[in-house]
Design a protein around this motif. Structure first.
Motif, mmCIF file in Angstrom:
data_model
loop_
_atom_site.group_PDB
_atom_site.id
_atom_site.type_symbol
_atom_site.label_atom_id
_atom_site.label_comp_id
_atom_site.label_asym_id
_atom_site.label_seq_id
_atom_site.Cartn_x
_atom_site.Cartn_y
_atom_site.Cartn_z
ATOM 1 N N PRO A 165 32.774 34.550 39.754
ATOM 2 C CA PRO A 165 33.865 34.464 38.770
ATOM 3 C C PRO A 165 33.477 33.762 37.472
ATOM 4 C CG PRO A 165 34.648 33.822 40.946
ATOM 5 C CD PRO A 165 33.151 33.979 41.043
ATOM 6 N N ARG A 166 32.431 32.924 37.522
ATOM 7 C CA ARG A 166 31.991 32.254 36.292
ATOM 8 C C ARG A 166 31.488 33.235 35.252
ATOM 9 N NH1 ARG A 166 27.866 27.748 38.331
ATOM 10 N NH2 ARG A 166 27.266 29.527 39.605
ATOM 11 N N LEU A 205 32.862 36.261 34.640
ATOM 12 C CA LEU A 205 33.891 37.192 34.157
ATOM 13 C C LEU A 205 34.026 37.148 32.636
ATOM 14 C CD1 LEU A 205 36.669 36.687 36.863
ATOM 15 C CD2 LEU A 205 35.378 38.790 36.420
ATOM 16 N N HIS A 206 33.842 35.971 32.064
ATOM 17 C CA HIS A 206 33.985 35.873 30.609
ATOM 18 C C HIS A 206 32.914 36.686 29.882
ATOM 19 C CE1 HIS A 206 30.715 33.052 29.335
ATOM 20 N NE2 HIS A 206 30.702 32.821 30.622
ATOM 21 N N ARG A 235 34.271 40.204 29.827
ATOM 22 C CA ARG A 235 35.344 40.296 28.821
ATOM 23 C C ARG A 235 34.762 40.346 27.407
ATOM 24 N NH1 ARG A 235 37.780 36.116 32.012
ATOM 25 N NH2 ARG A 235 37.389 34.555 30.409
ATOM 26 N N ALA A 271 39.719 44.319 27.688
ATOM 27 C CA ALA A 271 38.982 43.204 28.296
ATOM 28 C C ALA A 271 39.749 42.668 29.498
ATOM 29 C CB ALA A 271 38.759 42.097 27.255
ATOM 30 N N MET A 272 41.069 42.601 29.365
ATOM 31 C CA MET A 272 41.873 42.095 30.481
ATOM 32 C C MET A 272 41.869 43.084 31.650
ATOM 33 S SD MET A 272 45.709 40.549 30.500
ATOM 34 C CE MET A 272 46.168 39.489 31.880
ATOM 35 N N ASP A 286 38.594 42.712 33.391
ATOM 36 C CA ASP A 286 38.599 41.396 34.046
ATOM 37 C C ASP A 286 39.414 41.455 35.346
ATOM 38 O OD1 ASP A 286 38.654 38.065 33.330
ATOM 39 O OD2 ASP A 286 40.264 38.829 34.582
ATOM 40 N N GLU A 287 40.593 42.061 35.268
ATOM 41 C CA GLU A 287 41.458 42.131 36.454
ATOM 42 C C GLU A 287 40.824 43.014 37.531
ATOM 43 O OE1 GLU A 287 43.991 40.367 37.046
ATOM 44 O OE2 GLU A 287 44.803 39.720 35.112
ATOM 45 N N SER A 294 38.041 41.040 39.045
ATOM 46 C CA SER A 294 38.612 39.974 39.876
ATOM 47 C C SER A 294 39.095 40.529 41.210
ATOM 48 C CB SER A 294 39.792 39.298 39.148
ATOM 49 O OG SER A 294 39.346 38.632 37.992
ATOM 50 N N TYR A 317 37.996 32.154 37.744
ATOM 51 C CA TYR A 317 37.116 31.007 37.935
ATOM 52 C C TYR A 317 37.837 29.686 37.679
ATOM 53 C CZ TYR A 317 33.443 27.614 36.989
ATOM 54 O OH TYR A 317 32.671 26.482 36.988
ATOM 55 N N TYR A 347 42.999 32.867 26.534
ATOM 56 C CA TYR A 347 43.089 33.994 27.466
ATOM 57 C C TYR A 347 43.652 33.507 28.788
ATOM 58 C CZ TYR A 347 41.620 37.765 30.587
ATOM 59 O OH TYR A 347 41.609 38.780 31.507
#
Lengths: 148, 119
Positions: free
Chosen positions: A15-16, A18-19, A22, A43-44, A47-48, A51, B23, B52
């Motif tokens: 998860p680190r 994910l940015h 994005r 981007a969202m 990301d979703e 995730s 995260y 965000y």
């Protein structure tokens, strides 16, 4: 595939990171011509989707494979998110009703809000390939066209 | 994402900055739950520096709202902008939370806000 593969990112299901996804999606979407708000929405959506893979497909494992392909066509962008986890049953991935206010369940709602098409590649042999499509200008369906 | 805690009179304010995603949302959740149980009559989340927020961050805020009912804590958000404001509106949650424009308005109105939201 007939398009131009502009970017392919292979990363771990951490998860680190994910940015990073994005950031790349925002940049590529704006570079391709989307407004900032659409690029943020894309981007969202990615990301979703990523995730969901991390949480549900990989059960919060952080060391599995996650790949993103970004394709640009004259009329659209396609984002293909690939994992190597167990097969997802598309029918099980449904947004919850908005009036049912509770923690969770909004990821799929946001994905479907920010893209025009969302589908799993049926014949992918191992894992899942989720394709998210956003058109530069919304398609006009036959029912939207009124005869003169 | 960073979360800093401060007090304004008897109101607890969580100053959040950065991105709230899969995260970082557990950190916000842990802090929010801890402060909600700490006995403060009101908890405000300052979102002004949040660039965000994803569904896991929103789930954390909804969880905070639900907990506020149990702990009888007044709970609100302020400083929402950009992505954070638009996704809350898209999910129709802007009518569920007590949302204020800025800190002065939040501090002025939180004491008279319907305390436990609409859940």
């Amino acid at each position: 595939m007939g398009g131009v593969e502009v970017t392919k990112i292979v990363t771990s299901s951490d998860p680190r990171l994910l940015h990073v996804l994005r950031g790349v999606v925002r940049y590529r979407a704006q570079e391709a011509g989307f407004e900032e708000s659409d690029a943020e929405g894309l981007a969202m959506a990615i990301d979703e989707a990523a995730s969901n893979v991390i949480r549900h497909t990989y059960g919060n494992r952080h060391d599995a494979r996650l790949a993103l392909e970004i394709w640009t066509y004259p009329d659209r962008m396609e984002f293909v998110l690939e994992d190597s986890g167990p097969k997802v049953e598309p029918g099980e991935v449904q947004p919850r009703p908005l009036e049912d206010v509770r923690p969770g369940g909004l990821g799929t709602f946001f994905i479907k809000s920010f893209v025009d098409e969302c589908s799993y590649e049926e014949n992918f042999p191992a894992g899942n390939r989720l394709k998210l499509v956003k058109y530069f200008a919304r398609k006009v369906s036959a029912s939207d066209e009124s005869p003169d | 994402m960073k979360v800093q805690i401060r007090k304004a009179n008897d109101v607890t304010i969580l100053d959040c900055s950065g991105d709230v995603d899969l995260y970082s949302s557990p950190h916000l959740r842990e802090t929010l739950m801890k402060e909600m149980h700490a006995g403060s009559p009101a908890v405000l989340v300052n979102m002004a520096e949040v660039g965000y927020i994803d569904s896991s961050g929103i789930a954390t805020l909804v969880e905070g709202l639900q907990l506020s009912r149990q702990t009888k804590t007044r709970f609100g958000l302020f400083g929402l902008k950009g992505n954070a404001r638009s996704v809350l509106e898209l999910a129709r949650l802007h009518k569920v939370f007590a949302i204020f424009n800025d800190e002065p308005e939040a501090l002025e109105k939180i004491s008279s806000t319907e305390p436990f939201g609409g859940l």
